[in-house]
Design a protein around this motif. Structure first.
Motif, PDB file in Angstrom:
ATOM      1  N   MET A  75      51.792 -27.649   8.972  1.00  0.00           N
ATOM      2  CA  MET A  75      51.154 -27.282   7.976  1.00  0.00           C
ATOM      3  C   MET A  75      51.247 -25.595   7.890  1.00  0.00           C
ATOM      4  O   MET A  75      51.561 -24.893   6.928  1.00  0.00           O
ATOM      5  N   ALA A  76      50.950 -25.011   8.976  1.00  0.00           N
ATOM      6  CA  ALA A  76      50.841 -23.599   9.173  1.00  0.00           C
ATOM      7  C   ALA A  76      52.374 -22.951   8.810  1.00  0.00           C
ATOM      8  O   ALA A  76      52.409 -21.781   8.345  1.00  0.00           O
ATOM      9  N   VAL A  77      53.462 -23.572   9.488  1.00  0.00           N
ATOM     10  CA  VAL A  77      54.736 -23.057   9.146  1.00  0.00           C
ATOM     11  C   VAL A  77      55.108 -23.299   7.788  1.00  0.00           C
ATOM     12  O   VAL A  77      55.785 -22.290   7.089  1.00  0.00           O
ATOM     13  N   ILE A  78      54.856 -24.325   7.046  1.00  0.00           N
ATOM     14  CA  ILE A  78      55.258 -24.496   5.557  1.00  0.00           C
ATOM     15  C   ILE A  78      54.343 -23.586   4.810  1.00  0.00           C
ATOM     16  O   ILE A  78      54.810 -23.025   3.870  1.00  0.00           O
TER      17      ILE A  78
ATOM     18  N   VAL B  58      45.913 -22.867   8.125  1.00  0.00           N
ATOM     19  CA  VAL B  58      46.588 -22.914   7.086  1.00  0.00           C
ATOM     20  C   VAL B  58      46.468 -21.653   6.231  1.00  0.00           C
ATOM     21  O   VAL B  58      47.515 -21.237   5.923  1.00  0.00           O
ATOM     22  N   VAL B  59      45.290 -21.259   6.008  1.00  0.00           N
ATOM     23  CA  VAL B  59      45.008 -20.215   5.278  1.00  0.00           C
ATOM     24  C   VAL B  59      45.521 -18.817   5.732  1.00  0.00           C
ATOM     25  O   VAL B  59      46.183 -18.186   5.217  1.00  0.00           O
TER      26      VAL B  59
ATOM     27  N   GLY C 297      52.490 -14.853   6.341  1.00  0.00           N
ATOM     28  CA  GLY C 297      53.863 -14.868   5.853  1.00  0.00           C
ATOM     29  C   GLY C 297      53.756 -13.897   4.739  1.00  0.00           C
ATOM     30  O   GLY C 297      54.659 -13.305   4.523  1.00  0.00           O
ATOM     31  N   LEU C 298      52.634 -13.844   4.070  1.00  0.00           N
ATOM     32  CA  LEU C 298      52.552 -13.016   2.676  1.00  0.00           C
ATOM     33  C   LEU C 298      52.754 -11.462   3.176  1.00  0.00           C
ATOM     34  O   LEU C 298      53.675 -10.765   2.513  1.00  0.00           O
ATOM     35  N   VAL C 299      51.948 -11.010   4.228  1.00  0.00           N
ATOM     36  CA  VAL C 299      52.194  -9.646   4.485  1.00  0.00           C
ATOM     37  C   VAL C 299      53.468  -9.404   5.402  1.00  0.00           C
ATOM     38  O   VAL C 299      53.962  -8.277   5.132  1.00  0.00           O
TER      39      VAL C 299
ATOM     40  N   ALA D 261      53.561 -20.506   5.655  1.00  0.00           N
ATOM     41  CA  ALA D 261      53.613 -19.314   5.935  1.00  0.00           C
ATOM     42  C   ALA D 261      55.316 -18.994   5.131  1.00  0.00           C
ATOM     43  O   ALA D 261      55.634 -18.136   4.545  1.00  0.00           O
ATOM     44  N   LEU D 262      55.854 -20.151   5.332  1.00  0.00           N
ATOM     45  CA  LEU D 262      57.318 -20.217   4.476  1.00  0.00           C
ATOM     46  C   LEU D 262      57.015 -20.117   3.068  1.00  0.00           C
ATOM     47  O   LEU D 262      58.037 -19.152   2.437  1.00  0.00           O
ATOM     48  N   ALA D 263      56.089 -20.698   2.575  1.00  0.00           N
ATOM     49  CA  ALA D 263      55.914 -20.948   1.039  1.00  0.00           C
ATOM     50  C   ALA D 263      55.471 -19.257   0.576  1.00  0.00           C
ATOM     51  O   ALA D 263      55.735 -18.875  -0.280  1.00  0.00           O
ATOM     52  N   ALA D 264      54.652 -18.856   1.508  1.00  0.00           N
ATOM     53  CA  ALA D 264      54.357 -17.159   1.110  1.00  0.00           C
ATOM     54  C   ALA D 264      55.471 -16.419   1.102  1.00  0.00           C
ATOM     55  O   ALA D 264      55.605 -15.545   0.188  1.00  0.00           O
ATOM     56  N   ILE D 265      56.310 -16.628   2.119  1.00  0.00           N
ATOM     57  CA  ILE D 265      57.549 -15.787   2.324  1.00  0.00           C
ATOM     58  C   ILE D 265      58.283 -15.898   0.952  1.00  0.00           C
ATOM     59  O   ILE D 265      58.972 -14.928   0.510  1.00  0.00           O
TER      60      ILE D 265
END
Length: 320
Positions: free
Chosen positions: A289-292, A105-106, A112-114, A294-298
């Motif tokens: 959770m990983a997709v969520i 998740v981290v 997603g952030l990068v 990444a989308l949250a970071a985007i």
């Protein structure tokens, strides 16, 4: 400046940006420079650091502390590095715990952030030409090449600690390549952690001295490049960001012939698919959770970029 004036100034926001940079730097594989890029202070950071040099001595002697402080943008640098230190000492344990308990998740959040942060960087490139595309590819190639390097093991002598500090801080300033990740690659990361935990003053001084010298010299070079060759430099940095996604891919397995490593060393493992990860590791993929994450970071990056652009437009529209 009294407390009310400080609260109304931009510096509390700079402290928060510093805290975000510090939180990113805790994770081997994520660069604080990426956060500086996302939050719109990268160029100011480079320009401020590049002012620190031999000219400061006669300026201090002839015009005093106030003139020197203004020349190096001291309030900005103090606020930023205060935020970085606050984050490292207050959030390091939390982030390390999350990285240990929920590594996928981290890593997905930072992936997603990068990924999203490359969008505003690419948009800031003023013009495109064949040479700009070449520098974009060169940046991506550099990051991918770094990700393919295998860990070494150099001895922790005063000289190697000095150059390790200089190399790590140069990587940390570059968005997309983590200083901690470089330390892992050259095998000095565990030794620096030991020096911190055991308060080995000589080792820490050598490492800090190298980091200081590297930061001052490399920031001057990058500042000059970003002003002189803005399109090519931004393209190269965007390429590094995109290439570093290989390092940050969340699902990883130990490379053939190697034992499993701690999640903190995940960038040094081999990428795999979520399905293959489940089959070979016997662990859950946490795909939802990983997709969520990444989308949250985007969404976070795009929101920061939108409000920063709106603020710039409002500032330009305000009569001087």
């Amino acid at each position: 400046m009294n407390l009310v004036e400080i609260a109304k100034s931009r510096y509390p926001a700079v402290v928060l940006r510093g805290m975000a940079m510090g939180a990113a730097d805790v994770v081997p594989g994520v660069s604080g420079g990426t956060i500086a890029f996302i939050t719109g202070i990268y160029r100011e950071l480079l320009d401020s650091l590049s002012q620190i040099g031999p000219r400061c001595i006669p300026l201090l002697k002839n015009e005093g502390v106030v003139a020197l402080w203004k020349y190096i943008n001291g309030s900005f640098l103090l606020s930023l590095f205060a935020g970085i230190l606050i984050s490292i000492f207050s959030l390091a344990r939390l982030i390390s715990g999350l990285l240990s308990d929920y590594p996928i998740v981290v890593w997905s959040f930072f992936f997603g952030l990068v990924l999203a942060s490359s969008v505003p960087v690419l948009r800031k490139i003023p013009r495109w030409s064949p040479s700009v595309f070449v520098f974009l590819l060169l940046g991506a190639l550099l990051a991918v090449t770094v990700s393919e390097l295998r860990p070494g093991d150099i001895p922790a002598t005063p000289l190697t600690l000095f150059f390790s500090g200089a190399l790590a801080i140069c990587a940390m300033v570059l968005p997309g390549i983590s200083g901690a990740f470089i330390l892992l690659l050259i095998g000095i990361y565990p030794k620096v952690l030991t020096a911190v935990h055991e308060l080995q003053i000589t080792s820490l001084f050598c490492f800090a001295a190298g980091a200081t010298v590297g930061l001052i010299l490399f920031s001057r070079l990058l500042s000059w490049l970003i002003h002189k060759y803005v399109a090519r430099t931004l393209a190269f940095l965007a390429g590094i960001l995109l290439g570093s996604l290989k390092i940050l891919w969340p699902w990883k397995l130990p490379m053939e012939g190697e034992v499993a490593m701690s999640s903190k060393l995940a960038p040094l493992q081999a990428n795999t698919s979520p399905a293959k990860f489940v089959v070979q590791s016997g662990e859950e993929s946490y795909l939802g959770m990983a997709v969520i994450a990444a989308l949250a970071a985007i969404l976070l990056v795009l929101a920061v970029d939108f409000f920063a652009a709106a603020h710039r437009g409002k500032s330009c529209a305000t009569p001087q």
